[in-house]
Design an enzyme around this catalytic site. Structure first.
Site, PDB file in Angstrom:
ATOM      1  N   LYS A   1     -29.344   9.282 -27.657  1.00 31.47           N
ATOM      2  CA  LYS A   1     -28.891   8.763 -26.369  1.00 31.47           C
ATOM      3  C   LYS A   1     -28.948   7.238 -26.382  1.00 31.47           C
ATOM      4  CE  LYS A   1     -30.290  12.851 -23.746  1.00 31.47           C
ATOM      5  NZ  LYS A   1     -31.120  13.386 -22.651  1.00 31.47           N
TER       6      LYS A   1
ATOM      7  N   HIS B   1     -37.266  10.816 -28.367  1.00 34.50           N
ATOM      8  CA  HIS B   1     -37.599  10.754 -26.949  1.00 34.50           C
ATOM      9  C   HIS B   1     -38.016   9.336 -26.566  1.00 34.50           C
ATOM     10  CE1 HIS B   1     -38.598  15.331 -26.632  1.00 34.50           C
ATOM     11  NE2 HIS B   1     -37.321  15.077 -26.431  1.00 34.50           N
TER      12      HIS B   1
ATOM     13  N   TYR C   1     -44.129  20.283 -25.461  1.00 30.05           N
ATOM     14  CA  TYR C   1     -44.198  21.103 -26.669  1.00 30.05           C
ATOM     15  C   TYR C   1     -45.635  21.396 -27.092  1.00 30.05           C
ATOM     16  CZ  TYR C   1     -39.256  20.083 -26.882  1.00 30.05           C
ATOM     17  OH  TYR C   1     -37.928  19.977 -26.574  1.00 30.05           O
TER      18      TYR C   1
ATOM     19  N   ARG D   1     -33.729  22.819 -31.458  1.00 31.61           N
ATOM     20  CA  ARG D   1     -34.464  21.558 -31.283  1.00 31.61           C
ATOM     21  C   ARG D   1     -35.868  21.838 -30.748  1.00 31.61           C
ATOM     22  NH1 ARG D   1     -33.783  15.994 -30.440  1.00 31.61           N
ATOM     23  NH2 ARG D   1     -34.597  15.138 -28.493  1.00 31.61           N
TER      24      ARG D   1
END
Length: 312
Positions: A184, A283, A292, A260
């Site tokens: 991103k 991230h 996670y 992912r």
């Protein structure tokens, strides 16, 4: 529609209100454009902003501009809390833009709290699921090897499907055993690859990709190409993945993003530290990665329950 007499008697400020609505609509186009040019958001993200904000503006034009009542309307329509929160996030960003551009004098959305969302853990895959998915790519056609390579790469790197679509052949460094991904905001990161996926990539590039590309020179060096020899979009890769899920007889809820999630969980369960997993996933915030840790703990609990004689 007003006839001539109605228009003659219409309040003078109706024209002003229409002008404001036109200004806001015009600003929406400018706002979406800057999401691409200045913030480097993906086309899918910008499209989602556009859909949500168009729905909001259409409602506001019918009912009157009131963000709180719009959220109440979404709640009555039984939208999920996560969807309502997404709408509110888009509205806040747009109102900040209107305030900055001088179209409005206040941000009516800033004081509204986001709805509380039920905490749900990401969907992951078992080793057996991954094995079945790879077996479903076991045909002899070039696209079988292409799809197997896609599954292997997603599992090995934790790449988003949009990142896989943007990959060029030169982004795979066989000498160093790594791949360069663009996430991103075009943020670049390097992810190491294990020997198995590197071998699969080599086979694909030597045997399958030339057959798919067919010497037509349409792919511009892209890694994953269609049967027509063109770069595969994220949607095309997602469709190929979902087809393999169906062939494997797996739960339709398994998506490329589940790969992912599985990658992240496997890393943490295997002993990787949270910061390293954050870097591997690309991230921006560590809090995004922390979910996670709950997944890996749950897997350890399951293993303990199954292995311990008193686990049941």
């Amino acid at each position: 529609m007003l006839d001539a007499d109605d228009r003659a008697e219409a309040p003078a400020d109706e024209g002003a209100e229409a002008a404001v609505e036109t200004d806001v609509r015009r600003e929406l186009g400018r706002f979406l454009a800057q999401l691409t040019t200045l913030r480097n958001l993906s086309p899918n993200t910008v499209r989602a902003y556009g859909i949500d904000l168009d729905a909001y503006l259409s409602w506001a034009e019918r009912e009157g501009v009131d963000v709180l009542h719009y959220l109440a309307y979404l709640t009555r329509a039984r939208y999920d809390a996560s969807i309502i929160a997404r709408h509110l996030s888009a509205i806040r960003a747009f109102h900040r833009w209107l305030l900055r551009e001088g179209v409005t004098t206040e941000n009516a959305a800033d004081t509204i709290s986001s709805p509380k969302r039920a905490r749900t853990l990401p969907h992951t895959m078992s080793d057996e699921d991954v094995g079945r998915l790879l077996e479903a790519c076991g045909g002899e056609e070039p696209r079988d090897l292409r799809d197997r390579t896609l599954v292997e790469l997603l599992y090995a790197s934790g790449a988003r499907i949009s990142e896989a679509s943007r990959l060029d052949i030169v982004d795979v460094d066989f000498a160093e055993g790594q791949v360069r991904l663009f996430g991103k905001g075009s943020k670049e990161r390097i992810v190491p690859l294990y020997d198995g996926v590197l071998a699969c990539l080599k086979d694909y590039l030597q045997l399958a990709r030339p057959a798919l590309e067919g010497g037509r020179g349409l792919s511009e060096g892209s890694l994953f190409v269609s049967t027509r020899g063109r770069r595969m979009s994220a949607d095309a890769l997602r469709s190929a993945f979902e087809r393999r899920v169906r062939l494997a007889g797996l739960d339709r809820a398994i998506t490329p993003h589940a790969m992912r999630h599985t990658f992240a969980t496997e890393m943490l369960t295997g002993g990787a530290d949270l910061r390293s997993v954050q870097e591997l996933l690309g991230h921006a915030n560590l809090s995004t990665t922390q979910i996670y840790t709950h997944l890996s703990v749950e897997r350890l609990k399951d293993a303990a329950r199954q292995a311990h004689p008193r686990g049941e």
